[in-house]
Design an enzyme around this catalytic site. Structure first.
Site, PDB file in Angstrom:
ATOM      1  N   HIS A  91     -12.690   7.003  15.363  1.00 20.28           N
ATOM      2  CA  HIS A  91     -12.826   7.637  14.045  1.00 20.28           C
ATOM      3  C   HIS A  91     -13.879   6.898  13.235  1.00 20.28           C
ATOM      4  CE1 HIS A  91      -8.673   9.837  13.782  1.00 20.28           C
ATOM      5  NE2 HIS A  91      -9.336  10.110  14.885  1.00 20.28           N
TER       6      HIS A  91
ATOM      7  N   TYR B 282      -5.230   9.627   3.603  1.00 24.79           N
ATOM      8  CA  TYR B 282      -4.393   8.799   2.729  1.00 24.79           C
ATOM      9  C   TYR B 282      -4.354   9.513   1.380  1.00 24.79           C
ATOM     10  CZ  TYR B 282      -4.622   4.840   5.985  1.00 24.79           C
ATOM     11  OH  TYR B 282      -4.498   4.014   7.079  1.00 24.79           O
TER      12      TYR B 282
ATOM     13  N   PRO C 186       2.399  -1.323   6.025  1.00 25.72           N
ATOM     14  CA  PRO C 186       1.555  -0.613   6.984  1.00 25.72           C
ATOM     15  C   PRO C 186       0.344   0.112   6.393  1.00 25.72           C
ATOM     16  CG  PRO C 186       3.616   0.576   6.635  1.00 25.72           C
ATOM     17  CD  PRO C 186       3.739  -0.704   5.890  1.00 25.72           C
TER      18      PRO C 186
ATOM     19  N   LYS D  46      -2.917  -2.997   9.446  1.00 22.42           N
ATOM     20  CA  LYS D  46      -3.363  -4.327   9.870  1.00 22.42           C
ATOM     21  C   LYS D  46      -2.419  -5.080  10.799  1.00 22.42           C
ATOM     22  CE  LYS D  46      -7.243  -4.350   7.991  1.00 22.42           C
ATOM     23  NZ  LYS D  46      -8.215  -3.854   8.928  1.00 22.42           N
TER      24      LYS D  46
ATOM     25  N   TYR E  44     -11.027  -2.278   6.087  1.00 23.11           N
ATOM     26  CA  TYR E  44     -10.248  -1.367   6.936  1.00 23.11           C
ATOM     27  C   TYR E  44     -10.764  -1.431   8.372  1.00 23.11           C
ATOM     28  CZ  TYR E  44      -7.406   2.698   8.173  1.00 23.11           C
ATOM     29  OH  TYR E  44      -6.462   3.524   8.739  1.00 23.11           O
TER      30      TYR E  44
END
Ligand code: APR
Ligand code: PHB
Length: 385
Positions: free
Chosen positions: A72, A195, A288, A292, A378
């Site tokens: 991704h 998100y 979560p 990570k 990220y």
């Protein structure tokens, strides 16, 4: 029995450490309380940073990941009426991979590099300052003693290593909300993870494959999954994820798993006591939201394996002596990032918080500097950061 490294726990941290040590010429034995089937089936994280992918690939564990995993470029951030794409490759030069922890676990078992005692009980650590050893009862009921040069505590947040490594400092934050997670036999309704910030609570659309979706809803602590029939879950996900916005649709499907996950940050320092070294969830827990947990476990054992090979093959203790400080630099970076993502995206019920969150999200979605900070964290910093 005798080995060089006694590893407690056969999760991803323990099995990957055994694999890396084996490649470095160091003997290890792993002791695990659960059965091999139970460990392999546990549903856990699903996102690998590029540094985790590179490491797995460099030690012969990348073949199925590259063939069956999905790369991704970034994520979507969803607000009521708005969806923004953050392209990590453009922003930070790195991507992430969707590949379940269960798949990483299968690849580690298939590699066959770890000697594991599954279904052990009464696992106890002894003599940590000098000649360490572990006692346990094996699956046939026989009492065992395993002597080692070093013990690696990879037994997660409920294992005995964490307690054995104190005294030290403990840092903790418990969040006033949990996640209700589902696994569903339906094609993801999105190409990359969404998100979502919503006044009714956070939602996340993740996935495992072309045919399996993983989705989460923010719920109050203490929520009973029985209060959330499937129709209620899909309706709430549709609202929070923006069903109907610009023609986007959330497709529901059969729910195959449903569970509630508490959200917690925890760091224990130092990550070493005498000849006991902690790695993964045994030393730290992150909520979560930043994806990570698994990546930190991979980064820990990458450092720890290097340190133990130097110590046990070359007799050089420098990396072992700096292991805790080296690992904790990244642990705190990821602890901050996970806390930041969590507090930016979850509804607290306080209108002041909500305005700060919206302002922060507008900055992250409209400023290249803001977006790059999120992307770099990220997609993950290099191992050794
Ligand atoms: N003796 C031996 N093994 C034990 C004991 C014990 N007394 N107690 C627990 N264990 C085992 C657990 O059964 C589990 O298989 O230790 C293992 C720890 O594995 P994980 O919990 O998966 O932790 P870790 O390997 O550090 O992986 C971190 O897991 O929780 C996720 O988000 C986290 O994805 C991250 C990853
Ligand atoms: C998951 O797929 O389980 C997942 C993905 C991203 C997260 C958390 C969980 O931030």
């Amino acid at each position: 029995m005798r080995t060089q490294v006694a590893i407690i726990g056969a999760g991803p941290a323990g099995l990957l450490l055994a694999h890396l040590l084996h490649r470095g010429g160091v003997d290890a034995v792993v002791i695990e309380t659960r059965s091999q089937e139970y460990v392999a089936a546990r549903i856990r994280a699903g996102i690998l940073e590029s540094s985790s992918v590179d490491l797995l690939e460099s030690v012969g564990l990348g073949e199925r990941l590259r063939a069956e995993g999905h790369e991704h470029r970034g994520i979507y951030l969803q607000l009521p009426g708005e969806r923004h794409h953050l392209d990590f490759v453009d922003l930070a030069g790195r991507s992430v991979w969707v590949y379940g922890q269960t798949e990483v676990q299968k690849d580690l078992v298939a590699a066959g590099t770890a000697q594991v005692f599954y279904e052990a009980s009464q696992v106890e650590l002894h003599s940590l300052q000098d000649r360490p050893y572990v006692t346990f009862t094996d699956s046939s009921g026989a009492a065992q003693r395993l002597d080692a040069d070093v013990i690696a505590g990879c037994d997660g947040s409920f294992g005995p290593s964490r307690a054995a490594a104190t005294p030290g400092e403990r840092y903790e934050r418990v969040y006033p909300y949990s996640w209700l997670g589902i696994l569903a036999d339906v094609a993801p309704s999105t190409d990359e993870l969404i998100y979502a910030w919503h006044p009714g609570g956070f939602a996340l659309h993740s996935m495992r494959s072309e045919t399996v979706s993983r989705l989460y809803l923010q719920v109050p602590n203490g929520t009973d999954p029985a209060d959330w029939p499937d129709d209620r879950i899909w309706a709430e996900l549709a609202t929070r994820l923006g069903h109907g916005q610009d023609g986007w649709k959330l497709t529901p499907g059969p729910v195959t798993d449903k569970s509630v996950l508490p959200m917690r940050s925890y760091v224990q320092t130092p990550m070493r006591r005498g000849r006991l070294f902690l790695a993964g969830d045994a030393a730290h827990i992150v909520p979560p939201t930043g994806a990570k947990g698994l990546n930190l476990a991979v980064a820990d054992v990458a450092l720890l394996s290097r340190a133990l090979v130097a110590l046990l093959i070359d007799g050089d203790a420098r990396l072992a002596d700096s292991y805790s400080d080296d690992a904790l630099r990244r642990v705190w970076r990821c602890t901050h990032f996970s806390w930041w993502m969590t507090t930016m995206l979850h509804a607290s019920g306080d209108p002041f918080d909500a305005q700060l969150q919206l302002s922060q999200l507008r900055w992250v979605t409209s400023s290249e500097a803001g977006a790059t900070g999120l992307a770099e964290n990220y997609a993950g910093l290099p191992i050794g950061f």
